[in-house]
Design an enzyme around this catalytic site. Structure first.
Site, mmCIF file in Angstrom:
data_model
loop_
_atom_site.group_PDB
_atom_site.id
_atom_site.type_symbol
_atom_site.label_atom_id
_atom_site.label_comp_id
_atom_site.label_asym_id
_atom_site.label_seq_id
_atom_site.Cartn_x
_atom_site.Cartn_y
_atom_site.Cartn_z
ATOM 1 N N CYS A 19 0.823 -1.212 0.000
ATOM 2 C CA CYS A 19 0.000 0.000 0.000
ATOM 3 C C CYS A 19 0.862 1.269 0.000
ATOM 4 O O CYS A 19 1.567 1.527 -0.958
ATOM 5 C CB CYS A 19 -0.981 -0.039 1.161
ATOM 6 S SG CYS A 19 -2.348 1.148 0.962
ATOM 7 N N SER B 148 -7.607 0.158 0.644
ATOM 8 C CA SER B 148 -8.027 1.189 1.598
ATOM 9 C C SER B 148 -7.021 2.328 1.517
ATOM 10 O O SER B 148 -5.993 2.310 2.191
ATOM 11 C CB SER B 148 -8.097 0.615 3.013
ATOM 12 O OG SER B 148 -8.449 1.622 3.947
ATOM 13 N N HIS C 281 -4.216 -4.617 0.130
ATOM 14 C CA HIS C 281 -3.897 -5.230 1.423
ATOM 15 C C HIS C 281 -4.287 -6.712 1.404
ATOM 16 O O HIS C 281 -5.299 -7.113 1.990
ATOM 17 C CB HIS C 281 -4.634 -4.514 2.550
ATOM 18 C CG HIS C 281 -4.058 -3.179 2.903
ATOM 19 N ND1 HIS C 281 -2.920 -3.040 3.674
ATOM 20 C CD2 HIS C 281 -4.457 -1.930 2.565
ATOM 21 C CE1 HIS C 281 -2.658 -1.751 3.824
ATOM 22 N NE2 HIS C 281 -3.561 -1.053 3.162
ATOM 23 N N GLU D 253 -3.034 -8.949 3.044
ATOM 24 C CA GLU D 253 -2.888 -9.505 4.396
ATOM 25 C C GLU D 253 -4.096 -9.248 5.287
ATOM 26 O O GLU D 253 -4.211 -9.847 6.368
ATOM 27 C CB GLU D 253 -1.633 -8.932 5.065
ATOM 28 C CG GLU D 253 -1.760 -7.531 5.639
ATOM 29 C CD GLU D 253 -1.750 -6.404 4.609
ATOM 30 O OE1 GLU D 253 -1.899 -5.241 5.003
ATOM 31 O OE2 GLU D 253 -1.596 -6.707 3.403
ATOM 32 N N ARG E 49 -14.458 2.871 12.586
ATOM 33 C CA ARG E 49 -13.563 3.877 13.180
ATOM 34 C C ARG E 49 -13.800 5.239 12.550
ATOM 35 O O ARG E 49 -13.924 6.261 13.251
ATOM 36 C CB ARG E 49 -12.105 3.440 12.958
ATOM 37 C CG ARG E 49 -11.054 4.439 13.438
ATOM 38 C CD ARG E 49 -9.740 4.197 12.718
ATOM 39 N NE ARG E 49 -9.848 4.452 11.282
ATOM 40 C CZ ARG E 49 -8.969 4.011 10.386
ATOM 41 N NH1 ARG E 49 -7.938 3.271 10.757
ATOM 42 N NH2 ARG E 49 -9.136 4.312 9.097
#
Length: 323
Positions: free
Chosen positions: A142, A192, A235, A237, A249
């Site tokens: 990222c 993201s 991502h 992972e 969040r």
């Protein structure tokens, strides 16, 4: 695959409950095995979450891995306890004399800043330069991928009109390259981020090969022709609920955020997300470890490093190694 970690690393208990084979330091000392030395430069604020995600991702080959964690000394982390950092992390200055078979550089929540404005940018540049000689293959994630491409190839990131947030479909572009061996023609991966490295500029770079791309999310995976620098813009992972946690969040902070696309069934945040990327994520890290780390790494790193230094010295480049 057995992963060697410190005996008291907190995420070890979670890994063992998931039937991931973890070897403690005492047992590893009595085994006559040349473990792959993998260093993780963890730039994420919630370091223990990232540790768990990456150790899961590295656990799917028969190779034994000895993992070290690096942090930036020029940055003060406020979201992970100082005790955890003191016990399990080392600075670049403490590790720079070492050689590693693989290095992972994570993302970081600083993508809306210019690279040069990040407080640890100068130190990170030293890591990038050091990795050229001291690491067999470096896997960037990222923002780490954006930063690596900027440092090595001068291609800057650009802001997106809104956050690229969700699970996107990608198509394999170069099936013969071992990094995507075993991939389906199309696959899903999470993204993201608020910025992107433009796809046209990556394609235009002679030393970069695009391996997977999305018409919506852009380039997901590319690498240099030598396989020593690999860049994943998403991502792989992430676990099932990571995007869910990020979404909630941001909502709690009053930030403008839409539910992650292609994530919640019926686009309803009350529904449990489907996990549709784990198989390809495991395959990606397994291929990296096998084809770009294990099969390319020298058995006796020190001897090879001395030869590299002598070669670079002939061209006046040793100063870069010793920075």
């Amino acid at each position: 695959m057995p992963i060697k970690v410190k005996n008291d690393l907190p995420v070890r208990d979670i890994l063992e409950k998931e039937n991931i084979f973890v070897v403690d330091e005492n047992r590893a000392m009595h085994q006559d095995i040349r473990s792959l030395q993998i260093c993780i430069l963890n730039l994420m604020p919630l370091k223990e979450d990232t540790e768990l995600q990456l150790l899961r991702s590295l656990s799917n080959t028969p190779l034994q891995i000895d993992v070290s964690f690096m942090q930036m000394s020029s940055h003060h982390s406020t979201n992970t306890s100082p005790n955890h950092l003191d016990r399990f992390y080392h600075t670049f200055d403490e590790l720079k004399e070492n050689t590693y078979d693989g290095l992972i550089i994570t993302g970081a929540p600083v993508e809306q800043m210019k690279f040069e404005e990040v407080d640890y940018w100068e130190e990170l540049c030293r890591v990038f330069e050091w990795s050229k000689v001291n690491v067999t293959s470096t896997f960037h994630i990222c923002w780490g991928a954006q930063a690596g491409i900027y440092y090595h190839y001068g291609i800057d990131k650009e802001p997106l009109p809104e956050k690229r947030f969700g699970v996107y479909q990608h198509r394999v572009m170069n099936r013969k390259v071992p990094l995507v061996r075993g991939f389906d023609d199309v696959f899903y991966m999470p993204h993201s981020r608020h910025t992107e490295t433009p796809a046209d500029k990556i394609h235009a770079c002679d030393d970069l090969v695009v391996l997977a791309e999305s018409p919506v999310a852009g380039v997901f995976l590319c690498m240099n022709k030598a396989g020593s620098q690999i860049f994943a813009m998403g991502h792989a992972e992430y676990d099932r609920l990571t995007l869910d946690s990020e979404y909630k969040r941001d909502l709690s902070k009053g930030l403008p955020i839409q539910p992650p696309v292609n994530y919640y069934p019926d686009n309803n945040p009350d529904n449990k997300p489907d996990l549709v990327w784990r198989g390809h994520a495991n395959n990606l890290y397994t291929n990296w470890l096998n084809y770009y780390v294990y099969q390319n790494t020298p058995y006796k790193w020190g001897q090879i490093l001395d030869e590299e230094k002598r070669s670079l010295a002939k061209h006046g480049l040793t100063q870069k190694i010793n920075k």
